[in-house]
Design a protein around this motif. Structure first.
Motif, PDB file in Angstrom:
ATOM      1  N   ALA A   1       0.822  -1.201   0.000  1.00  9.90           N
ATOM      2  CA  ALA A   1       0.000   0.000   0.000  1.00  9.90           C
ATOM      3  C   ALA A   1       0.863   1.261   0.000  1.00  9.90           C
ATOM      4  CB  ALA A   1      -0.919  -0.006   1.217  1.00  9.90           C
ATOM      5  N   TYR A   2       0.295   2.339  -0.572  1.00  5.36           N
ATOM      6  CA  TYR A   2       0.940   3.655  -0.593  1.00  5.36           C
ATOM      7  C   TYR A   2       2.338   3.614  -1.209  1.00  5.36           C
ATOM      8  CZ  TYR A   2      -2.870   4.343   2.687  1.00  5.36           C
ATOM      9  OH  TYR A   2      -4.105   4.352   3.273  1.00  5.36           O
ATOM     10  N   GLY A   3       2.472   2.814  -2.255  1.00  4.58           N
ATOM     11  CA  GLY A   3       3.743   2.759  -2.962  1.00  4.58           C
ATOM     12  C   GLY A   3       4.841   2.036  -2.227  1.00  4.58           C
ATOM     13  N   LEU A   4       4.489   1.249  -1.218  1.00  6.00           N
ATOM     14  CA  LEU A   4       5.501   0.521  -0.448  1.00  6.00           C
ATOM     15  C   LEU A   4       6.258  -0.428  -1.374  1.00  6.00           C
ATOM     16  CD1 LEU A   4       6.110   0.727   2.570  1.00  6.00           C
ATOM     17  CD2 LEU A   4       4.793  -1.370   2.910  1.00  6.00           C
ATOM     18  N   TYR A   5       7.590  -0.320  -1.351  1.00  6.20           N
ATOM     19  CA  TYR A   5       8.419  -1.061  -2.309  1.00  6.20           C
ATOM     20  C   TYR A   5       9.746  -1.407  -1.631  1.00  6.20           C
ATOM     21  CZ  TYR A   5      10.348  -2.124  -6.996  1.00  6.20           C
ATOM     22  OH  TYR A   5      10.875  -2.744  -8.113  1.00  6.20           O
ATOM     23  N   TYR A   6       9.954  -2.700  -1.381  1.00  8.42           N
ATOM     24  CA  TYR A   6      11.178  -3.174  -0.746  1.00  8.42           C
ATOM     25  C   TYR A   6      11.926  -4.097  -1.703  1.00  8.42           C
ATOM     26  CZ  TYR A   6       9.688  -1.626   3.939  1.00  8.42           C
ATOM     27  OH  TYR A   6       9.309  -0.884   5.019  1.00  8.42           O
ATOM     28  N   VAL A   7      13.262  -4.094  -1.604  1.00  8.23           N
ATOM     29  CA  VAL A   7      14.078  -4.984  -2.418  1.00  8.23           C
ATOM     30  C   VAL A   7      15.099  -5.692  -1.527  1.00  8.23           C
ATOM     31  CG1 VAL A   7      13.793  -3.598  -4.505  1.00  8.23           C
ATOM     32  CG2 VAL A   7      15.758  -3.178  -2.991  1.00  8.23           C
ATOM     33  N   THR A   8      15.548  -6.842  -1.986  1.00  8.04           N
ATOM     34  CA  THR A   8      16.605  -7.598  -1.312  1.00  8.04           C
ATOM     35  C   THR A   8      17.529  -8.193  -2.352  1.00  8.04           C
ATOM     36  OG1 THR A   8      17.096  -9.396   0.242  1.00  8.04           O
ATOM     37  CG2 THR A   8      15.251  -9.735  -1.262  1.00  8.04           C
ATOM     38  N   ASP A   9      18.803  -8.320  -2.010  1.00  7.82           N
ATOM     39  CA  ASP A   9      19.751  -8.987  -2.903  1.00  7.82           C
ATOM     40  C   ASP A   9      20.547 -10.055  -2.155  1.00  7.82           C
ATOM     41  OD1 ASP A   9      21.457  -7.473  -1.353  1.00  7.82           O
ATOM     42  OD2 ASP A   9      22.248  -6.260  -2.998  1.00  7.82           O
ATOM     43  N   ASP A  10      20.051 -10.429  -0.963  1.00 13.38           N
ATOM     44  CA  ASP A  10      20.755 -11.445  -0.180  1.00 13.38           C
ATOM     45  C   ASP A  10      19.818 -12.575   0.257  1.00 13.38           C
ATOM     46  OD1 ASP A  10      19.217 -10.252   1.762  1.00 13.38           O
ATOM     47  OD2 ASP A  10      20.894  -9.607   3.021  1.00 13.38           O
ATOM     48  N   GLY A  11      18.867 -12.899  -0.603  1.00  7.89           N
ATOM     49  CA  GLY A  11      17.976 -14.002  -0.300  1.00  7.89           C
ATOM     50  C   GLY A  11      16.868 -13.664   0.671  1.00  7.89           C
ATOM     51  N   GLY A  12      16.613 -12.385   0.848  1.00 12.17           N
ATOM     52  CA  GLY A  12      15.518 -11.994   1.722  1.00 12.17           C
ATOM     53  C   GLY A  12      15.878 -11.909   3.185  1.00 12.17           C
ATOM     54  N   ASP A  13      17.162 -11.978   3.510  1.00 13.24           N
ATOM     55  CA  ASP A  13      17.564 -11.821   4.909  1.00 13.24           C
ATOM     56  C   ASP A  13      17.508 -10.357   5.339  1.00 13.24           C
ATOM     57  OD1 ASP A  13      18.019 -14.556   5.235  1.00 13.24           O
ATOM     58  OD2 ASP A  13      20.092 -14.395   4.554  1.00 13.24           O
ATOM     59  N   ASN A  14      17.752  -9.453   4.387  1.00  9.40           N
ATOM     60  CA  ASN A  14      17.691  -8.021   4.654  1.00  9.40           C
ATOM     61  C   ASN A  14      16.934  -7.333   3.524  1.00  9.40           C
ATOM     62  OD1 ASN A  14      19.688  -7.568   7.070  1.00  9.40           O
ATOM     63  ND2 ASN A  14      20.755  -8.955   5.660  1.00  9.40           N
ATOM     64  N   TRP A  15      16.100  -6.347   3.900  1.00  8.52           N
ATOM     65  CA  TRP A  15      15.253  -5.654   2.934  1.00  8.52           C
ATOM     66  C   TRP A  15      15.467  -4.154   3.044  1.00  8.52           C
ATOM     67  CZ3 TRP A  15      12.022  -8.184  -0.547  1.00  8.52           C
ATOM     68  CH2 TRP A  15      11.903  -9.566  -0.356  1.00  8.52           C
ATOM     69  N   GLN A  16      15.509  -3.479   1.891  1.00  9.04           N
ATOM     70  CA  GLN A  16      15.694  -2.040   1.861  1.00  9.04           C
ATOM     71  C   GLN A  16      14.495  -1.379   1.184  1.00  9.04           C
ATOM     72  OE1 GLN A  16      18.290  -4.122   0.383  1.00  9.04           O
ATOM     73  NE2 GLN A  16      18.969  -4.326   2.525  1.00  9.04           N
ATOM     74  N   PRO A  17      13.895  -0.374   1.837  1.00  7.61           N
ATOM     75  CA  PRO A  17      12.821   0.370   1.165  1.00  7.61           C
ATOM     76  C   PRO A  17      13.401   1.238   0.059  1.00  7.61           C
ATOM     77  CG  PRO A  17      13.360   1.394   3.256  1.00  7.61           C
ATOM     78  CD  PRO A  17      14.171   0.133   3.190  1.00  7.61           C
ATOM     79  N   GLN A  18      12.676   1.348  -1.036  1.00  8.98           N
ATOM     80  CA  GLN A  18      13.121   2.176  -2.142  1.00  8.98           C
ATOM     81  C   GLN A  18      11.968   3.007  -2.675  1.00  8.98           C
ATOM     82  OE1 GLN A  18      14.983   0.076  -5.367  1.00  8.98           O
ATOM     83  NE2 GLN A  18      16.856  -0.359  -4.227  1.00  8.98           N
ATOM     84  N   ASP A  19      12.306   4.174  -3.212  1.00 11.32           N
ATOM     85  CA  ASP A  19      11.346   4.917  -4.010  1.00 11.32           C
ATOM     86  C   ASP A  19      11.306   4.258  -5.375  1.00 11.32           C
ATOM     87  OD1 ASP A  19      10.802   6.761  -2.002  1.00 11.32           O
ATOM     88  OD2 ASP A  19      12.480   8.055  -2.615  1.00 11.32           O
ATOM     89  N   ILE A  20      10.120   3.835  -5.792  1.00 10.65           N
ATOM     90  CA  ILE A  20      10.023   3.135  -7.053  1.00 10.65           C
ATOM     91  C   ILE A  20      10.452   4.056  -8.192  1.00 10.65           C
ATOM     92  CG2 ILE A  20       7.570   3.712  -7.306  1.00 10.65           C
ATOM     93  CD1 ILE A  20       7.219   0.955  -8.614  1.00 10.65           C
ATOM     94  N   SER A  21      11.286   3.538  -9.080  1.00  9.85           N
ATOM     95  CA  SER A  21      11.825   4.323 -10.179  1.00  9.85           C
ATOM     96  C   SER A  21      10.849   4.299 -11.353  1.00  9.85           C
ATOM     97  CB  SER A  21      13.186   3.763 -10.604  1.00  9.85           C
ATOM     98  OG  SER A  21      13.694   4.464 -11.721  1.00  9.85           O
ATOM     99  N   ILE A  22      10.256   5.464 -11.668  1.00  8.25           N
ATOM    100  CA  ILE A  22       9.265   5.585 -12.732  1.00  8.25           C
ATOM    101  C   ILE A  22       9.899   6.283 -13.930  1.00  8.25           C
ATOM    102  CG2 ILE A  22       6.998   6.477 -13.383  1.00  8.25           C
ATOM    103  CD1 ILE A  22       6.889   4.318 -11.251  1.00  8.25           C
ATOM    104  N   GLU A  23       9.902   5.598 -15.091  1.00 13.94           N
ATOM    105  CA  GLU A  23      10.499   6.174 -16.288  1.00 13.94           C
ATOM    106  C   GLU A  23       9.685   7.353 -16.811  1.00 13.94           C
ATOM    107  OE1 GLU A  23      10.802   2.927 -18.991  1.00 13.94           O
ATOM    108  OE2 GLU A  23      12.747   2.278 -18.228  1.00 13.94           O
ATOM    109  N   ASN A  24       8.367   7.190 -16.880  1.00 15.34           N
ATOM    110  CA  ASN A  24       7.507   8.241 -17.444  1.00 15.34           C
ATOM    111  C   ASN A  24       6.839   9.040 -16.325  1.00 15.34           C
ATOM    112  OD1 ASN A  24       6.048   5.910 -16.787  1.00 15.34           O
ATOM    113  ND2 ASN A  24       4.458   6.309 -18.318  1.00 15.34           N
ATOM    114  N   GLN A  25       7.665   9.662 -15.502  1.00 17.23           N
ATOM    115  CA  GLN A  25       7.185  10.404 -14.339  1.00 17.23           C
ATOM    116  C   GLN A  25       6.206  11.515 -14.731  1.00 17.23           C
ATOM    117  OE1 GLN A  25       8.366   9.415 -11.274  1.00 17.23           O
ATOM    118  NE2 GLN A  25       6.968  10.780 -10.192  1.00 17.23           N
ATOM    119  N   GLU A  26       6.295  11.967 -15.964  1.00 16.86           N
ATOM    120  CA  GLU A  26       5.432  13.072 -16.402  1.00 16.86           C
ATOM    121  C   GLU A  26       3.955  12.695 -16.393  1.00 16.86           C
ATOM    122  OE1 GLU A  26       6.599  10.640 -19.945  1.00 16.86           O
ATOM    123  OE2 GLU A  26       7.640  11.539 -18.243  1.00 16.86           O
ATOM    124  N   ILE A  27       3.649  11.404 -16.385  1.00 14.59           N
ATOM    125  CA  ILE A  27       2.248  10.996 -16.378  1.00 14.59           C
ATOM    126  C   ILE A  27       1.542  11.471 -15.118  1.00 14.59           C
ATOM    127  CG2 ILE A  27       2.530   8.739 -15.242  1.00 14.59           C
ATOM    128  CD1 ILE A  27       0.534   7.630 -17.289  1.00 14.59           C
TER     129      ILE A  27
END
Length: 327
Positions: free
Chosen positions: A134-160
């Motif tokens: 919800a509310y654009g919540l976006y987490y990523v992991t690169d270590d098998g899900g042991d640690n998660w980092q919140p990120q601002d989702i990268s939008i290519e066509n931000q002008e929309i």
């Protein structure tokens, strides 16, 4: 994944107003009949998740064992990489992980001060995953899900967002689906679908003719995708989201999940006992008659014409070869 009938509304209310449950889930003899929101299958294992941190697993889809889970938060979605490894998400941005075939689940992330729920989770391989909510919540992991980092989702066509007078990205991200190794789609609210062509590093916002919420996606190929959601709305694209066509469903029930059977039939689940059947070739959908009107939240194909659905009454097995009166 989450969002099926007014149960979905109930879920949202619980997400917002329920206290954080950091205690482990308790064993409940009737957990198999509780509110269960999502299911996932691996080679020989099926896992379902739902209220109060309930996670159950089975190797035959008939006999279920409740797992040991390190949270009582409502769990909204589950992803199994294989028979041993999987992750589930839920309220308070909870993420739990199993490495022993769903028997035990460890808490790897929880945001005590963040009331927003996570609603879906996806892993491209054993290391790299995305969790959305919800509310654009976006987490990523690169270590098998042991640690998660919140990120601002990268939008290519931000002008929309400027075109549609939208403020910073805060759309509810309800579901994520993979169409190829690098092509991902996300179902969102306000009539938006998002597409990534690089495994989730960047996203493009796609507009559709419907301006309500989408709760699920069914990629039929890289560019051919079905999107479904509120009030029976079903749309399809064959050009990766550049254009969308409305598909009639003859229902106003919320649509929640979809699968393709071996015979190329598409089955779509929804609230109030909704099961739609249509051919992959012509997308002409008709209602499958059932004797009950249970709300369905998720759907997986077990074998042949056998489906496993989850929802407000727990787990149901539906054999499409049997008459409705025998289900």
């Amino acid at each position: 994944m989450c969002c099926r009938r007014q149960i979905y509304l109930l879920i949202i209310l619980q997400l917002v107003f329920s206290p954080v449950h950091s205690e482990p889930a308790t064993n409940a003899p009737l957990a198999v009949e509780s509110l269960l929101l999502d299911a996932a299958s691996a080679a020989t294992l099926t896992v379902v998740v739902g209220e109060r941190g309930h996670i159950l697993y089975s190797e035959d889809n008939s006999n279920w064992t409740q797992a040991s889970v390190a949270t009582r938060s409502l769990l909204t979605a589950v992803f199994m990489l294989d028979d041993n490894t999987g992750w589930a998400v839920g309220h308070n941005a909870v993420i739990v992980k199993t490495s022993d075939g769903a028997r035990t689940w460890q808490l790897v992330h929880e945001a005590d001060n963040d009331e927003a729920p996570l609603l879906d989770i996806y892993f491209s391989n054993a290391e790299n995953g995305i969790a959305v909510g919800a509310y654009g919540l976006y987490y990523v992991t690169d270590d098998g899900g042991d640690n998660w980092q919140p990120q601002d989702i990268s939008i290519e066509n931000q002008e929309i967002f400027e075109t549609h007078l939208m403020q910073p990205f805060d759309l509810h991200l309800n579901a994520i689906a993979t169409a190829s190794d690098q092509r991902l789609y996300m179902a969102a609210e306000r009539g938006y679908i998002l597409r990534s062509d690089n495994g989730g590093n960047d996203w493009q916002v796609l507009t559709t003719p419907y301006h309500g919420s989408y709760f699920g996606l069914l990629p039929l190929s890289k560019d051919n995708v079905l999107a479904f959601g509120l009030r029976g709305h079903l749309y399809g694209t064959t050009d990766a989201g550049s254009s969308w066509n409305k598909i009639e469903t003859d229902t106003t029930a919320m649509l929640t999940d979809a699968v393709v059977l071996n015979d190329q039939r598409i089955i779509i689940s929804g609230m109030a006992g909704t099961l739609l059947s249509g051919s992959k070739d012509d997308l002409d959908f008709t209602m499958i008659p059932l004797v009950h009107r249970h709300d369905f939240s998720s759907l997986i194909h077990v074998r042949d014409q056998l489906l496993l659905v989850t929802g407000e009454t727990g787990i149901d097995l539906i054999d499409l070869d049997r008459p409705a009166g025998e289900q």
